[in-house]
Design an enzyme around this catalytic site. Structure first.
Site, PDB file in Angstrom:
ATOM      1  CE  LYS A   1     117.056  43.547 144.211  1.00  0.00           C
ATOM      2  NZ  LYS A   1     117.462  42.526 143.234  1.00  0.00           N
ATOM      3  N   GLY A  20     114.901  52.786 155.482  1.00  0.00           N
ATOM      4  CA  GLY A  20     115.597  51.489 155.417  1.00  0.00           C
ATOM      5  C   GLY A  20     117.059  51.631 155.804  1.00  0.00           C
ATOM      6  CB  THR A  38     113.252  60.175 151.375  1.00  0.00           C
ATOM      7  OG1 THR A  38     112.218  59.863 150.423  1.00  0.00           O
ATOM      8  CG2 THR A  38     112.587  60.831 152.572  1.00  0.00           C
ATOM      9  CG  ASP A  52     109.351  59.264 148.797  1.00  0.00           C
ATOM     10  OD1 ASP A  52     109.266  59.671 147.623  1.00  0.00           O
ATOM     11  OD2 ASP A  52     109.732  58.113 149.096  1.00  0.00           O
ATOM     12  NE  ARG A  64      94.795  64.086 123.773  1.00  0.00           N
ATOM     13  CZ  ARG A  64      95.851  63.894 123.013  1.00  0.00           C
ATOM     14  NH1 ARG A  64      97.036  64.370 123.364  1.00  0.00           N
ATOM     15  NH2 ARG A  64      95.751  63.207 121.897  1.00  0.00           N
ATOM     16  NE  ARG A 113     115.527  58.078 143.103  1.00  0.00           N
ATOM     17  CZ  ARG A 113     115.294  56.760 143.118  1.00  0.00           C
ATOM     18  NH1 ARG A 113     114.185  56.308 143.667  1.00  0.00           N
ATOM     19  NH2 ARG A 113     116.142  55.918 142.611  1.00  0.00           N
TER      20      ARG A 113
HETATM   21  O1  F6P Z   1     111.720  56.640 148.237  1.00  0.00           O
HETATM   22  C1  F6P Z   1     112.087  57.325 147.098  1.00  0.00           C
HETATM   23  C2  F6P Z   1     111.458  56.726 145.889  1.00  0.00           C
HETATM   24  O2  F6P Z   1     111.850  57.520 144.794  1.00  0.00           O
HETATM   25  C3  F6P Z   1     109.937  56.566 145.954  1.00  0.00           C
HETATM   26  O3  F6P Z   1     109.283  57.782 145.712  1.00  0.00           O
HETATM   27  C4  F6P Z   1     109.712  55.498 144.924  1.00  0.00           C
HETATM   28  O4  F6P Z   1     108.555  54.748 145.208  1.00  0.00           O
HETATM   29  C5  F6P Z   1     110.930  54.635 145.048  1.00  0.00           C
HETATM   30  O5  F6P Z   1     111.945  55.420 145.635  1.00  0.00           O
HETATM   31  C6  F6P Z   1     111.435  54.092 143.732  1.00  0.00           C
HETATM   32  O6  F6P Z   1     112.532  53.286 143.956  1.00  0.00           O
HETATM   33  P1  F6P Z   1     113.380  52.609 142.784  1.00  0.00           P
HETATM   34  O7  F6P Z   1     114.231  53.678 142.165  1.00  0.00           O
HETATM   35  O8  F6P Z   1     114.203  51.599 143.480  1.00  0.00           O
HETATM   36  O9  F6P Z   1     112.424  52.053 141.817  1.00  0.00           O
END
Ligand code: F6P
Length: 362
Positions: A80, A123, A144, A146, A181, A289
């Site tokens: 943020k 960002g 990232t 992602d 399952r 992460r």
């Molecule tokens: O952009 C990286 C990421 O891990 C996304 O895959 C996920 O949507 C987001 O950040 C989660 O962010 P936070 O840790 O702020 O919830």
């Protein structure tokens, strides 16, 4: 003329951040530059009083020599932390948004910081670009898990996330089989399906639901019925949505992107009802992460860090380092064999080796 540079990390962490910090620091020190890490995005220079070290931490080759294998970021990060839009609380519970970018520029002047290496995702790099427009010398490093950033074919952290997700999916096969399952595994990735698709393929999933192809739950259920396997594994990206539907949002908070999550619960419940098979949702979330970067992410991070300094040394400003290797192509076999030669390390590898002072020689 550069004498002092700053490094910061912004947005969600990604395995490989510390490798960037390590190589950038070592490369800069070789040029005689001093390196300072800003704590938690720009917070270290915006609110130095909040930090016992004053918000700026001196980085030296000795202090960073052994960090490339560590997850997270030694500088801390924030999701943020936009200095152009700082939310401040007023008495009575009201909040206002303030532009504090000039405070950051003033802090750079006060500490005589000549350049910023900003490591972040879309960002954080947008913020870094605004600072470049305000006159700071900036080099961006894309980050990232992602892997959804244009201009670079790969971001560090992504391969660590895919490898770990694959390991988790591998593990789910046996428990899914034992209980007959349907296991629905949700992975991060924001609005892109990179992690889901590749972990799903590597982990031998029966179906993979990605944001780029809105799913049809009837088709997924039919697919499971037709296959009629004792158990099934479905991988779903957190940003996947049904055709004509919306993404599943966990939370909306002021000053940050919507938080995705929970689509696996929805899909598992629907599949249980439609197929009659007991279904479970597993949300991998932040596990993707965390932890140590895989070798490729360490090397990519180190390469990006060394390259960022080499960009500054070349006098570049307002740029982002990016990996842009050629894609897979088809070349005539005879031609390939005729041209076949052994290729030594390319320039990036040599830049990194020199930054780390690891190949002893000239
Ligand atoms: O952009 C990286 C990421 O891990 C996304 O895959 C996920 O949507 C987001 O950040 C989660 O962010 P936070 O840790 O702020 O919830």
């Amino acid at each position: 003329m550069i004498r002092k540079i700053a490094i910061n990390t912004g947005g969600g962490d990604a395995p490989g951040l510390n490798a960037v910090i390590q190589a950038a620091t070592m490369a800069a020190a070789k040029l005689g530059w001093e390196v300072y890490g800003i704590r938690e995005g720009y917070s270290g220079v915006l609110d130095p009083a909040n930090y016992s070290d004053g918000g700026l931490v001196r980085l030296t080759p000795e202090s960073v020599r052994n960090i490339s294998h560590l997850g997270g970021t030694i500088l801390g990060t924030v999701n943020k932390g936009n200095p152009f839009k700082v939310t401040e609380s007023l008495p009575g519970g009201m909040t206002v948004e303030k532009d504090r970018s000039e405070d950051v520029v003033a802090a750079f002047r006060q500490h005589e910081l000549d350049a910023l290496i900003a490591i972040g995702g879309d960002g954080s790099l947008t913020i870094a670009n605004h600072f470049h427009q305000l006159g700071l010398r900036v080099v961006g490093v894309p980050k990232t898990i992602d892997n959804d950033l244009q201009s670079t074919v790969l971001t560090f952290g992504y391969n660590t996330a895919v490898s770990f997700a694959t390991e988790c999916i591998d593990r789910l096969h046996s428990t899914a089989d034992a209980h007959r399952r349907v296991m629905v595994v949700e992975v991060m990735g924001r609005y892109a399906g990179w992690i889901a698709l590749n972990a799903g393929i590597a982990g031998r999933a029966d179906a993979i639901l990605i944001p780029e192809i809105p799913y049809d739950i009837d088709k997924v259920a039919n697919h499971l019925r037709e296959r009629n396997r004792p158990y099934s594994i479905i991988v779903v990206a957190e940003g996947a949505k049904p055709a004509g539907g919306e993404v599943t949002v966990l939370a909306r908070e002021a000053g940050r992107q919507e938080r995705l999550g929970g689509v696996a619960d929805r899909v598992a419940a629907q599949l249980q009802e439609m197929t009659g098979k007991e279904s479970r949702a597993v949300i991998l979330g932040h596990l993707l992460r965390g932890g140590s970067p895989v070798a490729l992410d360490r090397i990519l991070g180190l390469t990006f860090g060394a390259s960022a300094v080499s960009a500054l040394e070349k006098g570049l400003n307002g740029i982002m380092v990016a990996l842009q290797p050629p894609r897979v192509e088809f070349v005539p076999l005879a031609e390939a064999v005729a041209k076949m030669k052994l290729v030594p390390l390319d320039g990036d590898g040599v830049t990194t080796a020199r930054a780390l002072d690891i190949c002893l020689g000239d």
